[in-house]
Write a protein that holds these residues in place. Structure first.
Motif, PDB file in Angstrom:
ATOM      1  N   ASP A 117      29.910  12.851  24.933  1.00 48.62           N
ATOM      2  CA  ASP A 117      29.567  12.556  23.556  1.00 48.62           C
ATOM      3  C   ASP A 117      30.224  13.590  22.648  1.00 48.62           C
ATOM      4  O   ASP A 117      30.029  14.787  22.812  1.00 48.62           O
ATOM      5  CB  ASP A 117      28.040  12.590  23.390  1.00 48.62           C
ATOM      6  CG  ASP A 117      27.624  12.313  21.967  1.00 48.62           C
ATOM      7  OD1 ASP A 117      27.443  13.284  21.208  1.00 48.62           O
ATOM      8  OD2 ASP A 117      27.509  11.128  21.620  1.00 48.62           O
ATOM      9  N   ALA A 118      30.994  13.125  21.666  1.00 46.68           N
ATOM     10  CA  ALA A 118      31.769  14.035  20.819  1.00 46.68           C
ATOM     11  C   ALA A 118      30.858  14.982  20.036  1.00 46.68           C
ATOM     12  O   ALA A 118      31.169  16.164  19.877  1.00 46.68           O
ATOM     13  CB  ALA A 118      32.655  13.230  19.869  1.00 46.68           C
ATOM     14  N   ALA A 139      41.839  15.907  29.443  1.00 42.12           N
ATOM     15  CA  ALA A 139      42.647  14.895  28.770  1.00 42.12           C
ATOM     16  C   ALA A 139      42.943  15.326  27.341  1.00 42.12           C
ATOM     17  O   ALA A 139      42.205  16.119  26.740  1.00 42.12           O
ATOM     18  CB  ALA A 139      41.911  13.555  28.765  1.00 42.12           C
ATOM     19  N   ALA A 140      44.027  14.786  26.792  1.00 41.19           N
ATOM     20  CA  ALA A 140      44.440  15.166  25.443  1.00 41.19           C
ATOM     21  C   ALA A 140      43.386  14.803  24.401  1.00 41.19           C
ATOM     22  O   ALA A 140      43.244  15.492  23.383  1.00 41.19           O
ATOM     23  CB  ALA A 140      45.772  14.506  25.100  1.00 41.19           C
ATOM     24  N   ASP A 141      42.617  13.725  24.643  1.00 44.62           N
ATOM     25  CA  ASP A 141      41.607  13.302  23.680  1.00 44.62           C
ATOM     26  C   ASP A 141      40.203  13.750  24.069  1.00 44.62           C
ATOM     27  O   ASP A 141      39.210  13.200  23.593  1.00 44.62           O
ATOM     28  CB  ASP A 141      41.643  11.783  23.501  1.00 44.62           C
ATOM     29  CG  ASP A 141      41.405  11.027  24.814  1.00 44.62           C
ATOM     30  OD1 ASP A 141      41.347  11.673  25.880  1.00 44.62           O
ATOM     31  OD2 ASP A 141      41.281   9.789  24.763  1.00 44.62           O
ATOM     32  N   ASP A 142      40.104  14.740  24.927  1.00 47.88           N
ATOM     33  CA  ASP A 142      38.792  15.227  25.347  1.00 47.88           C
ATOM     34  C   ASP A 142      38.060  15.839  24.149  1.00 47.88           C
ATOM     35  O   ASP A 142      38.617  16.676  23.433  1.00 47.88           O
ATOM     36  CB  ASP A 142      38.952  16.287  26.444  1.00 47.88           C
ATOM     37  CG  ASP A 142      37.624  16.691  27.046  1.00 47.88           C
ATOM     38  OD1 ASP A 142      37.268  16.159  28.107  1.00 47.88           O
ATOM     39  OD2 ASP A 142      36.930  17.540  26.451  1.00 47.88           O
ATOM     40  N   PRO A 161      46.091  19.253  28.664  1.00 44.43           N
ATOM     41  CA  PRO A 161      47.222  18.441  28.229  1.00 44.43           C
ATOM     42  C   PRO A 161      48.459  19.259  27.936  1.00 44.43           C
ATOM     43  O   PRO A 161      48.407  20.500  27.903  1.00 44.43           O
ATOM     44  CB  PRO A 161      46.696  17.772  26.961  1.00 44.43           C
ATOM     45  CG  PRO A 161      45.698  18.740  26.420  1.00 44.43           C
ATOM     46  CD  PRO A 161      45.045  19.356  27.624  1.00 44.43           C
ATOM     47  N   LEU A 162      49.574  18.570  27.725  1.00 43.12           N
ATOM     48  CA  LEU A 162      50.847  19.210  27.460  1.00 43.12           C
ATOM     49  C   LEU A 162      51.080  19.319  25.952  1.00 43.12           C
ATOM     50  O   LEU A 162      50.562  18.541  25.175  1.00 43.12           O
ATOM     51  CB  LEU A 162      51.979  18.410  28.102  1.00 43.12           C
ATOM     52  CG  LEU A 162      51.786  17.974  29.567  1.00 43.12           C
ATOM     53  CD1 LEU A 162      52.978  17.146  30.022  1.00 43.12           C
ATOM     54  CD2 LEU A 162      51.559  19.169  30.470  1.00 43.12           C
ATOM     55  N   ASP A 163      51.865  20.307  25.579  1.00 45.10           N
ATOM     56  CA  ASP A 163      52.389  20.393  24.205  1.00 45.10           C
ATOM     57  C   ASP A 163      51.316  20.327  23.129  1.00 45.10           C
ATOM     58  O   ASP A 163      51.407  19.547  22.182  1.00 45.10           O
ATOM     59  CB  ASP A 163      53.419  19.272  23.973  1.00 45.10           C
ATOM     60  CG  ASP A 163      54.541  19.308  24.999  1.00 45.10           C
ATOM     61  OD1 ASP A 163      54.963  20.409  25.368  1.00 45.10           O
ATOM     62  OD2 ASP A 163      54.981  18.223  25.434  1.00 45.10           O
ATOM     63  N   LEU A 219      46.007  11.423  31.729  1.00 44.92           N
ATOM     64  CA  LEU A 219      45.892  12.687  32.465  1.00 44.92           C
ATOM     65  C   LEU A 219      47.229  12.946  33.150  1.00 44.92           C
ATOM     66  O   LEU A 219      47.506  12.429  34.232  1.00 44.92           O
ATOM     67  CB  LEU A 219      44.754  12.600  33.486  1.00 44.92           C
ATOM     68  CG  LEU A 219      43.356  12.469  32.857  1.00 44.92           C
ATOM     69  CD1 LEU A 219      42.325  12.097  33.897  1.00 44.92           C
ATOM     70  CD2 LEU A 219      42.967  13.775  32.164  1.00 44.92           C
ATOM     71  N   PRO A 220      48.105  13.735  32.534  1.00 44.55           N
ATOM     72  CA  PRO A 220      49.492  13.844  32.993  1.00 44.55           C
ATOM     73  C   PRO A 220      49.675  14.477  34.365  1.00 44.55           C
ATOM     74  O   PRO A 220      50.689  14.233  35.011  1.00 44.55           O
ATOM     75  CB  PRO A 220      50.164  14.685  31.901  1.00 44.55           C
ATOM     76  CG  PRO A 220      49.054  15.376  31.195  1.00 44.55           C
ATOM     77  CD  PRO A 220      47.876  14.472  31.279  1.00 44.55           C
ATOM     78  N   VAL A 221      48.734  15.297  34.834  1.00 42.88           N
ATOM     79  CA  VAL A 221      48.904  15.914  36.152  1.00 42.88           C
ATOM     80  C   VAL A 221      48.878  14.852  37.242  1.00 42.88           C
ATOM     81  O   VAL A 221      49.782  14.763  38.081  1.00 42.88           O
ATOM     82  CB  VAL A 221      47.822  16.984  36.403  1.00 42.88           C
ATOM     83  CG1 VAL A 221      47.798  17.388  37.877  1.00 42.88           C
ATOM     84  CG2 VAL A 221      48.084  18.207  35.540  1.00 42.88           C
TER      85      VAL A 221
END
Length: 360
Positions: A117-118, A139-142, A161-163, A219-221
């Motif tokens: 929950d945000a 994740a980038a949007d976690d 996440p990356l970058d 999830l890029p990994v």
């Protein structure tokens, strides 16, 4: 009945200073800057504090005054128990703790709740009395990551996440490492491969999935490790690959995924798992079902955890403890003018579970 004596009021810095007829600064220095006092004066202050029951400066008040908590926050996207149960995470946390010990810092773990929950995430991160965050593979949007970035404290990211602007990152070449391992599997003659992976998104999936989900995962990994196998298989030609995703990272998950893949395609001769924990579950499934490893089935992993090493698991060994230590060191020495991405080395390890393709 005689009345019980009134309890003595708790001594404060001010009352201790008055008792000793010294300044408040002198009392404070006895705890925080002992080099500013003679050994005799400091000992007199500490002895009086003990006698009067003064516990020392209030750390909360000190942090409000200095705006420093001397504490590093570790942000996980898993329940708290994950950092004590997952072998790679345990090594990472140990390495981070080493960096904290060396710098005289404390470590506060801020785990994500299962509800994601945000609003609750923001509240948990805002409550954390820390000088910065090490973010461990989210994740980038976690929502926890978003809340940490909004605090505008130093942030070092491990793996993903990356970058992310304004952050440093520590990681490995997941794609290159898994591509090398896939090359070894293909060189052994395997043309029917099953992949067992951790969750590829924030939704829970425990089933066979297509390559599109794997290649576009947030999830890029995990995505990089799977893409490496798929690309190696495509380059080799005439190789079939099936993918089973599991939302929980456990040996039981690896066990069930192995059963799903081998039941779906009896021609599979190699299971490539994106973690050692999943691979150990696949090995248990093979043992329980009378499948000889590696004579009839090869199994590989990724991480290089101690139990996998004892089993002779063919895997990619990554320096999880060094990852944690470097993440901590980068955070402690953080400067917005010296942001960096540090890539650590990996190596192929073990061979007992990888053999030539002979069919099952």
């Amino acid at each position: 009945m005689p009345r019980s004596p009134r309890p003595r009021r708790r001594a404060t810095l001010a009352s201790l200073a008055a008792e000793l007829k010294v300044s408040r600064t002198t009392v404070s220095n006895a705890y925080n800057r002992p080099d500013q006092l003679s050994p005799e004066l400091r000992e007199r202050v500490l002895a009086a504090a003990k006698e009067l029951g003064y516990p020392g400066p209030d750390p909360v008040a000190r942090s409000l005054r200095t705006r420093k908590a001397d504490t590093i926050g570790l942000l996980l996207d898993q329940p708290l128990s994950y950092s004590f149960r997952d072998p790679a995470a345990v090594e990472f946390v140990a390495g981070l703790a080493d960096a904290c010990d060396a710098a005289g810092k404390s470590l506060l773990i801020v785990p994500a709740g299962p509800e994601r929950d945000a609003e609750q995430a923001a509240a948990a991160v805002q409550r954390a009395g820390v000088d910065g965050f090490v973010v461990y593979s989210v994740a980038a949007d976690d929502p926890y990551l978003s809340a940490a970035l909004e605090r505008q404290l130093p942030v070092v990211i491990c793996d993903q996440p990356l970058d992310v602007p304004g952050t440093s990152r520590v990681g490995i070449d997941d794609y290159g490492a898994m591509h090398a391992l896939a090359g070894a599997v293909l060189s052994a003659g395997h043309t029917r491969i099953g992949i067992i992976c951790m969750r590829l998104g924030l939704d829970d999936r425990n089933e066979l999935v297509g390559r599109e989900r794997a290649e576009t995962a947030p999830l890029p990994v995990q995505s990089a490790r799977i893409r490496a196998i798929l690309d190696a298989a495509d380059a080799a030609g005439n190789v079939s690959v099936s993918i089973s995703e599991r939302s929980v990272h456990s040996r039981d998950a690896g066990y069930s995924a192995a059963g799903e893949l081998l039941s779906e395609d009896t021609s599979i001769t190699a299971l490539m798992c994106t973690t050692d924990v999943l691979a150990l579950g696949a090995l248990t499934y093979a043992r329980d079902n009378g499948i000889s490893v590696p004579a009839a089935l090869s199994v590989t992993g990724f991480d290089g955890i101690p139990e996998g090493k004892r089993a002779g698991l063919a895997t990619v060994a990554q320096p999880s403890a060094l990852k944690g230590r470097r993440a901590g060191e980068l955070l402690i020495s953080y400067s917005p003018d010296r942001l960096t991405v540090e890539m650590l080395p990996t190596m192929l390890s073990g061979a007992a579970t990888l053999g030539p393709s002979r069919g099952r």
